[in-house]
Design a protein around this motif. Sequence first.
Motif, PDB file in Angstrom:
ATOM      1  N   ARG A  75      -0.492 -15.719  -0.228  1.00 47.63           N
ATOM      2  CA  ARG A  75      -1.514 -15.252  -1.173  1.00 47.63           C
ATOM      3  C   ARG A  75      -2.696 -14.634  -0.437  1.00 47.63           C
ATOM      4  N   ALA A  76      -3.190 -15.320   0.587  1.00 47.83           N
ATOM      5  CA  ALA A  76      -4.343 -14.812   1.325  1.00 47.83           C
ATOM      6  C   ALA A  76      -4.022 -13.502   2.033  1.00 47.83           C
ATOM      7  N   SER A  77      -2.813 -13.381   2.570  1.00 53.50           N
ATOM      8  CA  SER A  77      -2.431 -12.159   3.272  1.00 53.50           C
ATOM      9  C   SER A  77      -2.411 -10.978   2.324  1.00 53.50           C
ATOM     10  N   TYR A  78      -1.814 -11.151   1.147  1.00 47.25           N
ATOM     11  CA  TYR A  78      -1.762 -10.037   0.187  1.00 47.25           C
ATOM     12  C   TYR A  78      -3.131  -9.745  -0.416  1.00 47.25           C
ATOM     13  N   ASP A  79      -3.951 -10.764  -0.616  1.00 46.61           N
ATOM     14  CA  ASP A  79      -5.311 -10.503  -1.075  1.00 46.61           C
ATOM     15  C   ASP A  79      -6.057  -9.626  -0.076  1.00 46.61           C
ATOM     16  N   ALA A  80      -5.830  -9.879   1.225  1.00 47.69           N
ATOM     17  CA  ALA A  80      -6.555  -9.148   2.263  1.00 47.69           C
ATOM     18  C   ALA A  80      -6.168  -7.677   2.321  1.00 47.69           C
ATOM     19  N   ILE A  81      -4.917  -7.365   2.021  1.00 47.60           N
ATOM     20  CA  ILE A  81      -4.439  -5.981   2.186  1.00 47.60           C
ATOM     21  C   ILE A  81      -4.160  -5.290   0.854  1.00 47.60           C
ATOM     22  N   ALA A  82      -4.555  -5.897  -0.256  1.00 51.39           N
ATOM     23  CA  ALA A  82      -4.140  -5.395  -1.568  1.00 51.39           C
ATOM     24  C   ALA A  82      -4.510  -3.931  -1.785  1.00 51.39           C
ATOM     25  N   ALA A  83      -5.750  -3.556  -1.517  1.00 53.80           N
ATOM     26  CA  ALA A  83      -6.183  -2.187  -1.789  1.00 53.80           C
ATOM     27  C   ALA A  83      -5.432  -1.185  -0.922  1.00 53.80           C
ATOM     28  N   ASP A  84      -5.265  -1.487   0.362  1.00 54.04           N
ATOM     29  CA  ASP A  84      -4.539  -0.579   1.257  1.00 54.04           C
ATOM     30  C   ASP A  84      -3.063  -0.498   0.877  1.00 54.04           C
ATOM     31  N   TYR A  85      -2.488  -1.631   0.523  1.00 51.47           N
ATOM     32  CA  TYR A  85      -1.093  -1.665   0.090  1.00 51.47           C
ATOM     33  C   TYR A  85      -0.901  -0.786  -1.139  1.00 51.47           C
ATOM     34  N   ALA A  86      -1.795  -0.902  -2.108  1.00 49.24           N
ATOM     35  CA  ALA A  86      -1.688  -0.110  -3.332  1.00 49.24           C
ATOM     36  C   ALA A  86      -1.776   1.379  -3.035  1.00 49.24           C
ATOM     37  N   ALA A  87      -2.669   1.763  -2.125  1.00 52.85           N
ATOM     38  CA  ALA A  87      -2.814   3.170  -1.771  1.00 52.85           C
ATOM     39  C   ALA A  87      -1.579   3.696  -1.049  1.00 52.85           C
ATOM     40  N   LEU A  88      -0.993   2.866  -0.180  1.00 56.19           N
ATOM     41  CA  LEU A  88       0.175   3.297   0.588  1.00 56.19           C
ATOM     42  C   LEU A  88       1.365   3.557  -0.314  1.00 56.19           C
ATOM     43  N   PHE A  89       1.568   2.691  -1.312  1.00 55.89           N
ATOM     44  CA  PHE A  89       2.733   2.806  -2.180  1.00 55.89           C
ATOM     45  C   PHE A  89       2.381   3.451  -3.517  1.00 55.89           C
ATOM     46  N   ASP A  90       1.445   4.379  -3.472  1.00 56.31           N
ATOM     47  CA  ASP A  90       0.960   4.999  -4.702  1.00 56.31           C
ATOM     48  C   ASP A  90       2.048   5.754  -5.451  1.00 56.31           C
ATOM     49  N   ASP A  91       3.123   6.189  -4.758  1.00 60.04           N
ATOM     50  CA  ASP A  91       4.169   6.971  -5.416  1.00 60.04           C
ATOM     51  C   ASP A  91       5.385   6.135  -5.806  1.00 60.04           C
ATOM     52  N   GLU A  92       5.322   4.818  -5.665  1.00 57.10           N
ATOM     53  CA  GLU A  92       6.471   3.980  -6.030  1.00 57.10           C
ATOM     54  C   GLU A  92       6.578   3.850  -7.542  1.00 57.10           C
ATOM     55  N   PRO A  93       7.789   3.686  -8.140  1.00 60.11           N
ATOM     56  CA  PRO A  93       9.084   3.809  -7.472  1.00 60.11           C
ATOM     57  C   PRO A  93       9.460   5.279  -7.336  1.00 60.11           C
ATOM     58  N   CYS A  94       9.717   5.740  -6.108  1.00 61.60           N
ATOM     59  CA  CYS A  94       9.853   7.163  -5.860  1.00 61.60           C
ATOM     60  C   CYS A  94      11.273   7.602  -5.545  1.00 61.60           C
ATOM     61  N   ARG A  95      12.129   6.718  -5.092  1.00 56.45           N
ATOM     62  CA  ARG A  95      13.449   7.132  -4.648  1.00 56.45           C
ATOM     63  C   ARG A  95      14.388   7.283  -5.841  1.00 56.45           C
ATOM     64  N   PRO A  96      15.176   8.342  -5.855  1.00 58.46           N
ATOM     65  CA  PRO A  96      16.011   8.614  -7.030  1.00 58.46           C
ATOM     66  C   PRO A  96      16.932   7.458  -7.417  1.00 58.46           C
ATOM     67  N   LEU A  97      17.584   6.813  -6.443  1.00 55.92           N
ATOM     68  CA  LEU A  97      18.491   5.725  -6.774  1.00 55.92           C
ATOM     69  C   LEU A  97      17.732   4.537  -7.360  1.00 55.92           C
ATOM     70  N   ASP A  98      16.534   4.278  -6.837  1.00 55.72           N
ATOM     71  CA  ASP A  98      15.718   3.203  -7.398  1.00 55.72           C
ATOM     72  C   ASP A  98      15.393   3.487  -8.858  1.00 55.72           C
ATOM     73  N   ARG A  99      15.002   4.727  -9.143  1.00 55.71           N
ATOM     74  CA  ARG A  99      14.688   5.088 -10.527  1.00 55.71           C
ATOM     75  C   ARG A  99      15.912   4.961 -11.423  1.00 55.71           C
ATOM     76  N   ALA A 100      17.077   5.317 -10.890  1.00 53.93           N
ATOM     77  CA  ALA A 100      18.301   5.219 -11.690  1.00 53.93           C
ATOM     78  C   ALA A 100      18.627   3.758 -12.007  1.00 53.93           C
ATOM     79  N   LEU A 101      18.445   2.869 -11.040  1.00 53.95           N
ATOM     80  CA  LEU A 101      18.726   1.453 -11.274  1.00 53.95           C
ATOM     81  C   LEU A 101      17.766   0.861 -12.295  1.00 53.95           C
ATOM     82  N   LEU A 102      16.492   1.204 -12.168  1.00 56.32           N
ATOM     83  CA  LEU A 102      15.514   0.712 -13.130  1.00 56.32           C
ATOM     84  C   LEU A 102      15.796   1.270 -14.524  1.00 56.32           C
TER      85      LEU A 102
END
Length: 233
Positions: free
Chosen positions: A10-37
Amino acid sequence: MTESLLRTVRASYDAIAADYAALFDDEPCRPLDRALLAAFAELVRDSGAGPVADLGCGPGRVTAHLHSLGVEVFGVDLSPRMVALARAGYPHLRFVEGRLDSLGVADGSLGGVVSWYSIIHTPPERLPAVLAEFHRVLVPGGHLLLAFQVGDEPLRLREAFGRAVELDFLRWRPDRVAEALERARFSVTARTLRQPDGTERVPQACLLARRSGAGKPPEAAAAAHHGDVSTRK
């Protein structure tokens, strides 16, 4: 997971939450992932069996994507900072704090569960308890979509985005996860395995499963007997 490990994750993700969100701003981006969802969303919609929980939702992008596919969905995450970011980014959706093996919803109240890379911090000996909780909250015939990295050796991360963290990313063999699902009274209906793409280091797998009929899996029965459903994400 132990309370100590939960606090660390919990503490680790709290510490990096904003940067993590910015890094994965385009998720879910891969075509196969979108097809599965999309396939999962269609199955849940057709069943009309109830809402979907997106477990380990992070900043909420998969939750929002499922909503855009016509699914009634809410997000759950261990990290308060992740939940806050998800609520800010998608104020029309519901996000709550929670742990994987004690979700705080009624038995058989969900039509679907998405665990999109959310078992990556669950020790192998605790996976049965997590799957037992998924089984408990799903209606009979409810759908489960699991995504995870493939491999045997964990990735141990002690620094991310210039911040100190303590995160062990566990990798799984699809056959092992499928066997655990079957023991937890799920029927695996489909599986995919794709090669690393972009920044990924190892293959990625998804398993689609359905909750079998009445009764509790062995892990759930044992937890009920001892009055303890202990470890969560």
